[in-house]
Design an enzyme around this catalytic site. Structure first.
Site, mmCIF file in Angstrom:
data_model
loop_
_atom_site.group_PDB
_atom_site.id
_atom_site.type_symbol
_atom_site.label_atom_id
_atom_site.label_comp_id
_atom_site.label_asym_id
_atom_site.label_seq_id
_atom_site.Cartn_x
_atom_site.Cartn_y
_atom_site.Cartn_z
ATOM 1 N N ASP A 153 0.818 -1.221 0.000
ATOM 2 C CA ASP A 153 0.000 0.000 0.000
ATOM 3 C C ASP A 153 0.852 1.272 0.000
ATOM 4 O OD1 ASP A 153 -2.396 1.415 0.040
ATOM 5 O OD2 ASP A 153 -2.469 1.482 2.225
ATOM 6 N N GLY A 154 0.360 2.285 -0.667
ATOM 7 C CA GLY A 154 1.012 3.601 -0.624
ATOM 8 C C GLY A 154 1.465 4.133 -1.974
ATOM 9 N N TRP A 176 2.622 8.047 -2.786
ATOM 10 C CA TRP A 176 4.013 8.199 -3.236
ATOM 11 C C TRP A 176 4.057 9.079 -4.486
ATOM 12 C CZ3 TRP A 176 6.893 6.899 -7.610
ATOM 13 C CH2 TRP A 176 8.284 6.818 -7.455
ATOM 14 N N HIS A 223 2.181 3.297 -9.281
ATOM 15 C CA HIS A 223 1.974 1.849 -9.425
ATOM 16 C C HIS A 223 3.175 1.200 -10.125
ATOM 17 C CE1 HIS A 223 -1.943 2.021 -7.685
ATOM 18 N NE2 HIS A 223 -2.425 2.832 -8.613
ATOM 19 N N TRP A 278 -11.855 -2.471 -7.386
ATOM 20 C CA TRP A 278 -12.678 -2.263 -8.595
ATOM 21 C C TRP A 278 -13.468 -0.959 -8.515
ATOM 22 C CZ3 TRP A 278 -11.908 -4.662 -12.989
ATOM 23 C CH2 TRP A 278 -11.421 -5.974 -12.998
ATOM 24 N N ARG A 297 -12.254 1.862 -8.026
ATOM 25 C CA ARG A 297 -11.426 2.980 -8.511
ATOM 26 C C ARG A 297 -11.753 3.328 -9.965
ATOM 27 N NH1 ARG A 297 -5.573 2.412 -5.520
ATOM 28 N NH2 ARG A 297 -6.444 1.841 -3.498
ATOM 29 N N LEU A 348 10.796 -20.630 -4.173
ATOM 30 C CA LEU A 348 9.812 -19.735 -3.563
ATOM 31 C C LEU A 348 8.452 -19.847 -4.245
ATOM 32 C CD1 LEU A 348 9.159 -17.149 -1.737
ATOM 33 C CD2 LEU A 348 9.749 -15.815 -3.760
HETATM 34 C C1 IPE Z 1 -5.243 -2.611 0.177
HETATM 35 O O1 IPE Z 1 -4.965 -1.284 -0.064
HETATM 36 C C2 IPE Z 1 -5.274 -3.377 -1.106
HETATM 37 C C3 IPE Z 1 -3.989 -3.540 -1.773
HETATM 38 C C4 IPE Z 1 -2.833 -3.114 -1.351
HETATM 39 C C5 IPE Z 1 -4.036 -4.259 -3.022
HETATM 40 P P1 IPE Z 1 -6.150 -0.207 -0.225
HETATM 41 O O2 IPE Z 1 -5.495 1.096 -0.481
HETATM 42 O O3 IPE Z 1 -7.119 -0.688 -1.229
HETATM 43 O O4 IPE Z 1 -6.836 -0.263 1.206
HETATM 44 P P2 IPE Z 1 -7.725 0.807 1.967
HETATM 45 O O5 IPE Z 1 -8.753 1.293 0.992
HETATM 46 O O6 IPE Z 1 -6.822 1.911 2.403
HETATM 47 O O7 IPE Z 1 -8.287 0.071 3.132
HETATM 48 C C1 IPE Z 2 -1.694 0.213 -3.329
HETATM 49 O O1 IPE Z 2 -1.469 1.577 -3.374
HETATM 50 C C2 IPE Z 2 -1.986 -0.359 -4.687
HETATM 51 C C3 IPE Z 2 -3.380 -0.792 -4.848
HETATM 52 C C4 IPE Z 2 -4.285 -0.780 -3.920
HETATM 53 C C5 IPE Z 2 -3.750 -1.275 -6.168
HETATM 54 P P1 IPE Z 2 -2.651 2.628 -3.333
HETATM 55 O O2 IPE Z 2 -3.014 2.963 -4.733
HETATM 56 O O3 IPE Z 2 -3.754 2.191 -2.463
HETATM 57 O O4 IPE Z 2 -1.889 3.854 -2.667
HETATM 58 P P2 IPE Z 2 -2.478 4.920 -1.673
HETATM 59 O O5 IPE Z 2 -3.033 4.185 -0.487
HETATM 60 O O6 IPE Z 2 -3.542 5.662 -2.422
HETATM 61 O O7 IPE Z 2 -1.324 5.774 -1.319
HETATM 62 MG MG MG Z 3 -4.101 2.442 -0.452
#
Ligand code: IPE
Ligand code: IPE
Ligand code: MG
Length: 238
Positions: free
Chosen positions: A17-18, A22, A34, A66, A68, A128
Site C-alpha cells: 500500500d502507498g 508516493w 503503481h 474495482w 477505482r 519460492l
Molecule cells: C489494500 O490497499 C489493497 C492492496 C494493497 C491491493 P487499499 O489502499 O485498497 O486499502 P484501503 O482502501 O486503504 O483500506
Molecule cells: C496500493 O497503493 C496499490 C493498490 C491498492 C492497487 P494505493 O493505490 O492504495 O496507494 P495509496 O493508499 O492511495 O497511497
Molecule cells: Mg491504499
C-alpha cells in the site's frame, strides 16, 4: 543461504500500500506510483527467494479496488502485464513458482493470458512460492470455500459432520499452504483491508510508514528481525 534460525519465517505476506500517495508526493500521476510499486515488488520477490523464504503472498489488487476509476485500473493491469512479461525468465531461472490468487475473470483477456502464461511456465518450479493476490478479497474467498463445501456435501463426497477447520482451509485459495507467519503493511494504515482474514488468525503484524514504492529488501530484513523477536504463544503458555 545462512543456517535457518528456529524462528525464521516460512511464509511472509505483504499489503503493498502507498503507491498513490508516493506519486502524489512527487506531483506525478498515480500510474508512475503503481509502476514504482511493481519495481519494489520485483526486488522483494528476488530477495525473498535469495534468502530462502518458502512462501511470499502479496496483495496487489483487491475486490474493493474495482471501485477505482477506469483509468487507474487499466493502468495497473497494463503494468502487471509488462512486469510479468519482463520478469518471467528471471522468475523461472530463480525457480520461483507463481500462483495467481483471487478472481481474475473480470480482468481483460490479454492480462489474463500473460498471467496464465507465467503461472504455467513456472508451475514445475520448486523454490519460492509467490502468490500474487489479484481480484482478491478474503470474504469472497471464504464464501467460495463455503460453496465448495456445500457442493461436496450435496454430491455426497463430504459428510456435514466432517466439515472442520481443515476442510474449510483446504478450499481456500491458499489450500494446504502454511498460514503467513507475518504480514507487513507499509503505507501507514493499520488495517487488513479484507486480506487473509482466515489465514491471519495467528500472524504477527508489522506496520510501517514507508510507502510501498520506497520499501526495500533492507526493510524486509528488518521485518524478519522484528518477527523473530516476537513471542508467539498461539493461546498456550510459552
Ligand atoms: C489494500 O490497499 C489493497 C492492496 C494493497 C491491493 P487499499 O489502499 O485498497 O486499502 P484501503 O482502501 O486503504 O483500506
Ligand atoms: C496500493 O497503493 C496499490 C493498490 C491498492 C492497487 P494505493 O493505490 O492504495 O496507494 P495509496 O493508499 O492511495 O497511497
Ligand atoms: Mg491504499
Amino acid at each position: 543461504m545462512a543456517a535457518r534460525q528456529e524462528n525464521a519465517p516460512v511464509h511472509a505476506a505483504i499489503i503493498m500500500d502507498g503507491n498513490g500517495r508516493w506519486a502524489e508526493n512527487k506531483g506525478i500521476s498515480k500510474y508512475f506510483g503503481h509502476d514504482a510499486g511493481m519495481r519494489a515488488m520485483t526486488a522483494i520477490v528476488r530477495h525473498a527467494s535469495d534468502i530462502g523464504i518458502q512462501y511470499l503472498t502479496v496483495y496487489a489488487f483487491s475486490t474493493e479496488n474495482w471501485k477505482r476509476g477506469a483509468e487507474e485500473i487499466s493502468g495497473i493491469f497494463k503494468l502487471l502485464m509488462i512486469y510479468v512479461d519482463k520478469e518471467l525468465d528471471e522468475l523461472w531461472r530463480n525457480n520461483v513458482k507463481v500462483n495467481v490468487v483471487g478472481d481474475t475473470s473480470e480482468m481483460p483477456k490479454d492480462v489474463r493470458k500473460y498471467l496464465e502464461r507465467t503461472v504455467s511456465r513456472t508451475a514445475e518450479n520448486t523454490g519460492l512460492v509467490f502468490n500474487i493476490c489479484l481480484g482478491y478479497g478474503s470474504r469472497a474467498e471464504i464464501v467460495r470455500a463455503a460453496r465448495r463445501l456445500a457442493e461436496d456435501a450435496l454430491a455426497g463426497n463430504l459428510a456435514v459432520g466432517a466439515i472442520d477447520e481443515k476442510a474449510l482451509a483446504s478450499r481456500l485459495y491458499t489450500g494446504d499452504m502454511p498460514d503467513p507467519d507475518f504480514i507487513i503493511r507499509p503505507g501507514g494504515e493499520k488495517r487488513l483491508s479484507n486480506f487473509l482474514l482466515w489465514q491471519a488468525a495467528y500472524s504477527e503484524f508489522i506496520f510501517s510508514d514507508v510507502l510501498w514504492p520506497d520499501f526495500t529488501p533492507e526493510e524486509f530484513d528488518n521485518a524478519i528481525m522484528a518477527f523473530s523477536a516476537r513471542k508467539r504463544r498461539f493461546g498456550g503458555r510459552s
